[in-house]
Design a protein around this motif. Structure first.
Motif, PDB file in Angstrom:
ATOM      1  N   UNK A 343      43.762  46.198  42.673  1.00  0.00           N
ATOM      2  CA  UNK A 343      45.166  46.309  42.269  1.00  0.00           C
ATOM      3  C   UNK A 343      45.882  44.983  42.488  1.00  0.00           C
ATOM      4  N   UNK A 344      46.719  44.628  41.554  1.00  0.00           N
ATOM      5  CA  UNK A 344      47.441  43.348  41.704  1.00  0.00           C
ATOM      6  C   UNK A 344      48.307  43.348  42.961  1.00  0.00           C
ATOM      7  N   UNK A 345      48.814  44.512  43.353  1.00  0.00           N
ATOM      8  CA  UNK A 345      49.590  44.579  44.590  1.00  0.00           C
ATOM      9  C   UNK A 345      48.840  43.956  45.765  1.00  0.00           C
ATOM     10  N   UNK A 346      47.534  44.071  45.726  1.00  0.00           N
ATOM     11  CA  UNK A 346      46.755  43.689  46.898  1.00  0.00           C
ATOM     12  C   UNK A 346      46.346  42.226  46.937  1.00  0.00           C
ATOM     13  N   UNK A 347      46.870  41.456  46.007  1.00  0.00           N
ATOM     14  CA  UNK A 347      46.639  40.011  46.063  1.00  0.00           C
ATOM     15  C   UNK A 347      47.948  39.215  45.992  1.00  0.00           C
ATOM     16  N   UNK A 348      49.058  39.883  45.882  1.00  0.00           N
ATOM     17  CA  UNK A 348      50.340  39.185  45.671  1.00  0.00           C
ATOM     18  C   UNK A 348      50.611  38.125  46.744  1.00  0.00           C
ATOM     19  N   UNK A 349      50.847  36.930  46.272  1.00  0.00           N
ATOM     20  CA  UNK A 349      51.162  35.841  47.192  1.00  0.00           C
ATOM     21  C   UNK A 349      49.951  35.214  47.856  1.00  0.00           C
ATOM     22  N   UNK A 350      48.755  35.693  47.527  1.00  0.00           N
ATOM     23  CA  UNK A 350      47.549  35.192  48.187  1.00  0.00           C
ATOM     24  C   UNK A 350      46.592  34.563  47.188  1.00  0.00           C
ATOM     25  N   UNK A 351      45.568  33.933  47.714  1.00  0.00           N
ATOM     26  CA  UNK A 351      44.590  33.238  46.877  1.00  0.00           C
ATOM     27  C   UNK A 351      43.368  34.095  46.545  1.00  0.00           C
ATOM     28  N   UNK A 352      43.442  35.367  46.866  1.00  0.00           N
ATOM     29  CA  UNK A 352      42.282  36.223  46.643  1.00  0.00           C
ATOM     30  C   UNK A 352      42.112  36.640  45.175  1.00  0.00           C
ATOM     31  N   UNK A 353      40.876  36.827  44.803  1.00  0.00           N
ATOM     32  CA  UNK A 353      40.521  37.520  43.566  1.00  0.00           C
ATOM     33  C   UNK A 353      39.725  38.754  43.982  1.00  0.00           C
ATOM     34  N   UNK A 354      40.217  39.931  43.618  1.00  0.00           N
ATOM     35  CA  UNK A 354      39.467  41.160  43.887  1.00  0.00           C
ATOM     36  C   UNK A 354      38.828  41.627  42.593  1.00  0.00           C
ATOM     37  N   UNK A 355      37.625  42.153  42.702  1.00  0.00           N
ATOM     38  CA  UNK A 355      36.982  42.627  41.470  1.00  0.00           C
ATOM     39  C   UNK A 355      36.114  43.838  41.756  1.00  0.00           C
ATOM     40  N   UNK A 356      35.792  44.549  40.702  1.00  0.00           N
ATOM     41  CA  UNK A 356      34.836  45.641  40.808  1.00  0.00           C
ATOM     42  C   UNK A 356      34.314  45.988  39.421  1.00  0.00           C
ATOM     43  N   UNK A 357      33.263  46.777  39.409  1.00  0.00           N
ATOM     44  CA  UNK A 357      32.633  47.136  38.138  1.00  0.00           C
ATOM     45  C   UNK A 357      32.448  48.654  38.101  1.00  0.00           C
ATOM     46  N   UNK A 358      32.689  49.232  36.934  1.00  0.00           N
ATOM     47  CA  UNK A 358      32.682  50.691  36.794  1.00  0.00           C
ATOM     48  C   UNK A 358      31.849  51.100  35.585  1.00  0.00           C
ATOM     49  N   UNK A 359      31.218  52.252  35.668  1.00  0.00           N
ATOM     50  CA  UNK A 359      30.502  52.745  34.483  1.00  0.00           C
ATOM     51  C   UNK A 359      31.508  53.198  33.436  1.00  0.00           C
ATOM     52  N   UNK A 360      31.160  53.021  32.202  1.00  0.00           N
ATOM     53  CA  UNK A 360      31.992  53.511  31.111  1.00  0.00           C
ATOM     54  C   UNK A 360      31.490  54.897  30.695  1.00  0.00           C
ATOM     55  N   UNK A 361      32.317  55.670  30.012  1.00  0.00           N
ATOM     56  CA  UNK A 361      31.851  56.933  29.428  1.00  0.00           C
ATOM     57  C   UNK A 361      30.802  56.690  28.357  1.00  0.00           C
ATOM     58  N   UNK A 362      30.954  55.602  27.657  1.00  0.00           N
ATOM     59  CA  UNK A 362      29.996  55.305  26.593  1.00  0.00           C
ATOM     60  C   UNK A 362      28.747  54.722  27.249  1.00  0.00           C
ATOM     61  N   UNK A 363      27.608  55.359  27.040  1.00  0.00           N
ATOM     62  CA  UNK A 363      26.392  54.889  27.702  1.00  0.00           C
ATOM     63  C   UNK A 363      26.103  53.423  27.382  1.00  0.00           C
ATOM     64  N   UNK A 364      25.646  52.704  28.408  1.00  0.00           N
ATOM     65  CA  UNK A 364      25.282  51.317  28.194  1.00  0.00           C
ATOM     66  C   UNK A 364      26.434  50.338  28.334  1.00  0.00           C
ATOM     67  N   UNK A 365      27.625  50.881  28.545  1.00  0.00           N
ATOM     68  CA  UNK A 365      28.779  49.992  28.673  1.00  0.00           C
ATOM     69  C   UNK A 365      29.284  49.998  30.109  1.00  0.00           C
ATOM     70  N   UNK A 366      29.985  48.932  30.466  1.00  0.00           N
ATOM     71  CA  UNK A 366      30.588  48.845  31.792  1.00  0.00           C
ATOM     72  C   UNK A 366      32.016  48.326  31.668  1.00  0.00           C
ATOM     73  N   UNK A 367      32.809  48.652  32.682  1.00  0.00           N
ATOM     74  CA  UNK A 367      34.190  48.170  32.742  1.00  0.00           C
ATOM     75  C   UNK A 367      34.317  47.324  34.001  1.00  0.00           C
ATOM     76  N   UNK A 368      34.786  46.105  33.806  1.00  0.00           N
ATOM     77  CA  UNK A 368      34.951  45.199  34.942  1.00  0.00           C
ATOM     78  C   UNK A 368      36.439  44.937  35.111  1.00  0.00           C
ATOM     79  N   UNK A 369      36.899  45.034  36.332  1.00  0.00           N
ATOM     80  CA  UNK A 369      38.311  44.781  36.594  1.00  0.00           C
ATOM     81  C   UNK A 369      38.419  43.678  37.636  1.00  0.00           C
ATOM     82  N   UNK A 370      39.245  42.687  37.330  1.00  0.00           N
ATOM     83  CA  UNK A 370      39.520  41.664  38.343  1.00  0.00           C
ATOM     84  C   UNK A 370      41.009  41.412  38.400  1.00  0.00           C
ATOM     85  N   UNK A 371      41.503  41.138  39.597  1.00  0.00           N
ATOM     86  CA  UNK A 371      42.932  40.862  39.768  1.00  0.00           C
ATOM     87  C   UNK A 371      43.132  39.601  40.604  1.00  0.00           C
ATOM     88  N   UNK A 372      44.184  38.875  40.244  1.00  0.00           N
ATOM     89  CA  UNK A 372      44.596  37.697  41.017  1.00  0.00           C
ATOM     90  C   UNK A 372      46.120  37.633  41.021  1.00  0.00           C
TER      91      UNK A 372
END
Lengths: 406, 406, 406, 406
Positions: A343-372
């Motif tokens: 969540x962007x809330x969790x990096x506000x004012x800082x130098x962090x990049x948070x990320x994670x990867x999630x399975x998609x409903x569509x087989x073979x696909x993935x969803x990647x989320x990163x915030x800074x």
């Protein structure tokens, strides 16, 4: 204590924040002068005696003299905020053409407690008292200014001017020919975690754009490891409005931004070539991405939601493990626990990049989320991280601000 | 003037807002009673003589007696706001279990000028004075309540309880068996512009979810016309927080929402089966979508950014033309001029859906953007649009509010 | 380096931020142990050898072991944020009854990079490993908990429980009898700049409320100097919503707060007796104020706009000069240049209080404006400032965060 | 139906919203033409036959032809929004110098469904097709433009140019001499509920400022009834940022406004003389007020918190009763039940003013709170209310929008 050196200051005295030393390039001790092994050539910086009986002396300890070009914009202000607690970097020059003659406190009243030089027009700037420069000027202007700077200066440029290796691509996207192609050749693209080794030896670092930072950090390792397809990489990015800067534009008025969202630059945002350059560099063929930025009713923060097809046989877990390997020793890039949404809330004012990867409903696909935070890891924070490296300091020096929440 | 009828009121007197008559189902004139041709069965509603010398009499003109179940939530309040200026619908019953005994003005002080019945617990509700019902109750509860309502009532249900035709799918996504499968069979899915003809004859309309509304409106005609591929439909959706309702949850506090964004329900949001049901209905095989909703720091507003692959040989212009044909005579669905980006700001407080289609950088792909106000077209506004149709009124009656901007 | 002491660490090593030493109480050097002259009794704290070759060792340097009671609220999180960069204070105990067993990163994901003890229920807390406590518990509960703590602990209490010297007044405003009147007698009211000397020797400090901080800082010196009338002091205060805490309440939902304002507690806010106590202390008779707090659609920030009558013959300039004299050597309280309006934006995330005084249109009256961040100078920041003093550290240690803007 | 008249349309047909007739000036029926008794002179307006078979004809029903000068600002847009559902007023002329040649939909995309004339430069405006004008131009310019308008036009001016009866005061506060002092004499100050009778006969109405509206509505009746002292009236006012207009200014950028507040114009806001003029008019001597406006991080909404001294022997209940008497028959001004706090949320998008009065802690003092939407009752809504009166329509015609919440 006149023989104090950067290195001894840094490693013997606890003068930096807890854990600042991670990933630190080693520095060699000298005597009276600091010799930083990682700096190309002979960047020998003056040191001063350390008398720490009061705060004033603390200040004199800051031996790297920083020039801040374009100090009246948001990224400039952010540099000042970050350097306020940097033990070694002190600002000795500030330029702001339209605010020349003004103090930082009159241009940015939140920085009123900072005792800094009066702003001057860049044409009046005296660089004799400067060791390194953060350049926060608009693209176009930037090339011209940097071209004229003393060659002895270390430079981190926050504009787009030196990010694209191919100057014809620069011309295509920015509508004007590049006037400093030689400098372009010298410039190192400063996505810290990816190009750390090159940055160590750079004189001129092109600091990445905010979107490209949030997108390349997760994608580069995955592409490099052949875990995702090059085709159909779809990036739906969301940014706070501070990325648009402090210029007075109707479109960025509170009444036009608050309580609503919209896509902009749907088919042609200038960060596209930078993103594609970075991905193509680690791919075996040209990568073309779908990139749609959205403006959010918030000041800071950026999220990239990235929809990808995994390579045949690859699983979500493979992606997760690759990112884990790539970043587990990094200070500022954090792969969250499985299932936890960045969540962007969790990096506000800082130098962090948070990320994670999630399975998609569509087989073979993935969803990647990163915030800074677009102004920190997406701009001034990464710039400082880079200059720390260029000058041989631990790269987290002055950067261990925790996010401001709520 | 005692012989006045709904139809004559409506069509001869200009008593509704400008342009309200678009797409109106025709109504037959009667005498002393209103017989609306489009109502299935014999829904004959009482009319009253019209004495308009003062405001009080105006009120008595509202001959359709509305019951509002679940009046203390945001969608309930929105029904009240919309009906305040509806010439024919008057609220005669309001229920709210936890607010029983309270006035609308104490529960929603912005509605203090509305003279409405005191709220009662739903178990104490007297439906003898009610012709039609808006049901704004939570899922689960809803089935039970609606099951017990008099069969003579017209019902628009805003919950999810009757949206999924396949009750086993309901059980799968909502974690409980459906207890009113017979009613489910009777229910008509109320995506107005798509199912208008069925809605005319419905007794029970399942009002669509906000996300499904914003997604199906652009996609259904394109899929139906075989212009896009079924595979790899990627939907990145963004919603204001009012969609989460008025329940007190830490996650929805101002301090937790303002100035930040995040994805939620990344792999499994309950609107997925509703979206896929709607798209599969017009496709030749099962459609599986990628759907990632994001919570925005804004109260109202929803945008779906939809990334699709066009069918072989299809162009952006084909998509644009199809949407133009589908919606050019619609009051509330607007395809914008080419290149103009829909913005949630431009639908706030209104029943409009704005949409447009854009070329992607990746050849063969398109980006579709649609925006609605999640509480109006995404909930209460579409509910009113549907009840207007069910009762034979011009469907825009009481709905011509222009968006509130800035 | 085994003989390192707090004092030598602090004064010889530059281990704190620039300028941290202002207003520092002097500490005496010891050997192997730290003896801080300003601490009442014999607070001798253990020190450890300092090995600073890497970040881990930096951490072990933090010799004051902090217990954080009530770590799952906003003020608790803010303590963690601030201590993250404090060179001497390390958290060794965290309690949170409803989050017992959880890590800080799961309760506050923005603090995920902090390596801290798992939260325990306060009843299970082990204080043997704790030197000092920040108590962030609700009023009422607080008295009970603090009553049971070891007497050796230094305590800063952020609740209202020990702020009112007159326990009957506590009972009147909080609706329950005070159960720890003896502790109340011992407690020192911790408005740092006003009560610094008493705080040095305190074991239990009652940290002021946010409104009282923003109001007393400008008014106490003016009343003390007889520059303003006691009568008709009218305070129109405005606060961000984080002051209401993290509890799930309908009233504090984003949809209820964003884009609107309102007054609350118009005639009876619990901060009134605290404000009047502080002003009466320096006046020659009881001061009764008009105090109307307003809730603002923002997370952090507080402004008090204070309307006063000047004493006969007194001018605006007299008020300005008095405030200048009172605060010119203060690190965190800043009188702005004449005519410059304090803005909450300019203190966000920092421990500063900005203030100024303006002439009113009505002759003989003045308008005083002061701003703070309610969670920092109005809560956790001032608490840390106080504990620094109580333990003999420079009071700005770990507090020199510049405001976050934009 | 060719003999239809305004009055019959209005009173026999229920063509307006429920309750619209409150406080309506009576209109006389004519034949083929409308003669409105309350209009000074012989304002005879053309009517048209009413054919209501479709929406298009509905539009032709709008017989009063409105010119909207300065249509590209927020108050202009708000006039368009309100008139969209006004049964009698249709816009036939729109001017906007910098947007000449553009459609309303390109300048304000939220109004895209409105079929309106293309904007022209005011110098190119043809007034032959206009019966009445809303003038939304900046002060200064306004005088000049209005001076040149045909004398037959009814005009409601939303600028400050004709609000101050004393042109020397205008010069003092606006820094330029008034160039239309004769028009100034003719102008009626349009605080509707206070000056309704004068407005009926006015040709030129000076629509009040937003702050003055929110302040005079509660204070005028109380001063007139000698219930409060003239001295020490302290007004702490808070406004949303839309009051600053759509001009591109750094100070009003989202990043500068969101999440913070500040006072502006502390000692000298231009609404002061207007407020003092209105209060002095009903007092027995000159009233000087303390007035401090604050900018809030919200688009719409305004609250005035007013601190007053009651006259000797007067109680809060006396104030309450006086306000009750003054406003109990008003459509748009609502005294809330005792103890209920007015909130800006509860008037957003509507023409209501909510108010209440509270006892102060300081004996003999009272706190009055009033809220409005600055763009509606504080600008365009009141302007429409005034024009309705000037033309003999029920003053609530087209104004019964309920507030938009959440």
């Amino acid at each position: 204590m006149s023989a104090a050196t950067f290195s001894s200051l840094c490693f013997s005295r606890g003068c930096f924040w807890k854990d600042e030393a991670k990933n630190s390039p080693r520095v060699m001790k000298g005597s009276g002068k600091v010799k930083i092994s990682s700096i190309r050539g002979s960047a020998t910086l003056p040191t001063k005696s350390l008398q720490v009986e009061d705060g004033k002396t603390q200040k004199s300890e800051k031996q790297v003299r920083i020039g801040l070009l374009g100090a009246s914009g948001y990224t400039g202000a952010e540099i000042v905020r970050l350097l306020a607690n940097h033990p070694y970097f002190g600002i000795t020059l500030m330029t702001a053409d339209r605010k020349a003659g003004q103090s930082i406190g009159s241009v940015f009243p939140h920085l009123i407690s900072q005792d800094l030089p009066t702003m001057v027009a860049v044409k009046d700037a005296d660089f004799s008292n400067v060791d390194a420069v953060f350049c926060c000027l608009p693209h176009g202007t930037t090339q011209e200014i940097i071209k004229g700077l003393p060659k002895s200066l270390k430079i981190v440029d926050l504009s787009a001017d030196f990010r694209l290796r191919d100057v014809s691509e620069y011309e295509e996207w920015y509508g004007q020919p590049h006037i400093a192609p030689d400098l372009q050749k010298e410039a190192v693209y400063g996505l810290t975690e990816i190009s750390r080794e090159d940055i160590k030896n750079a004189r001129l670092v092109a600091n990445p754009g905010c979107y490209p930072t949030s997108i390349q950090l997760p994608l580069v390792p995955l592409i490099q490891a052949n875990l995702i397809q090059y085709r159909n990489i779809i990036i739906d990015a969301k940014s706070g409005v501070s990325g648009a800067g402090r210029g007075a534009k109707e479109a960025n008025l509170y009444s036009e931004i608050a309580e609503g969202i919209y896509s902009y630059g749907v088919t042609r945002h200038r960060h596209v070539p930078e993103i594609e350059q970075g991905l193509t560099d680690v791919a075996s063929s040209k990568v073309t991405v779908s990139f749609t930025p959205h403006l959010m009713p918030m000041i800071r923060g950026m999220q990239s939601t990235i929809y990808v097809e995994m390579a045949p046989g690859v699983t979500i877990d493979d992606l997760y493990q690759q990112l884990k390997i790539s970043y587990e020793h990094e200070e500022f890039v954090k792969l969250l626990e499985k299932g936890v949404v960045p969540r962007t809330h969790n990096v506000r004012g800082s130098n962090y990049c948070l990320m994670n990867v999630f399975p998609d409903r569509i087989p073979g696909r993935a969803i990647i989320i990163s915030v800074i935070d677009n102004l920190v890891k997406g701009a001034s924070g990464q710039a400082l991280q880079n200059l720390n490296i260029m000058l041989g300091f631990p790269e987290n020096t002055g950067l261990l601000y925790q996010p401001l929440f709520p």
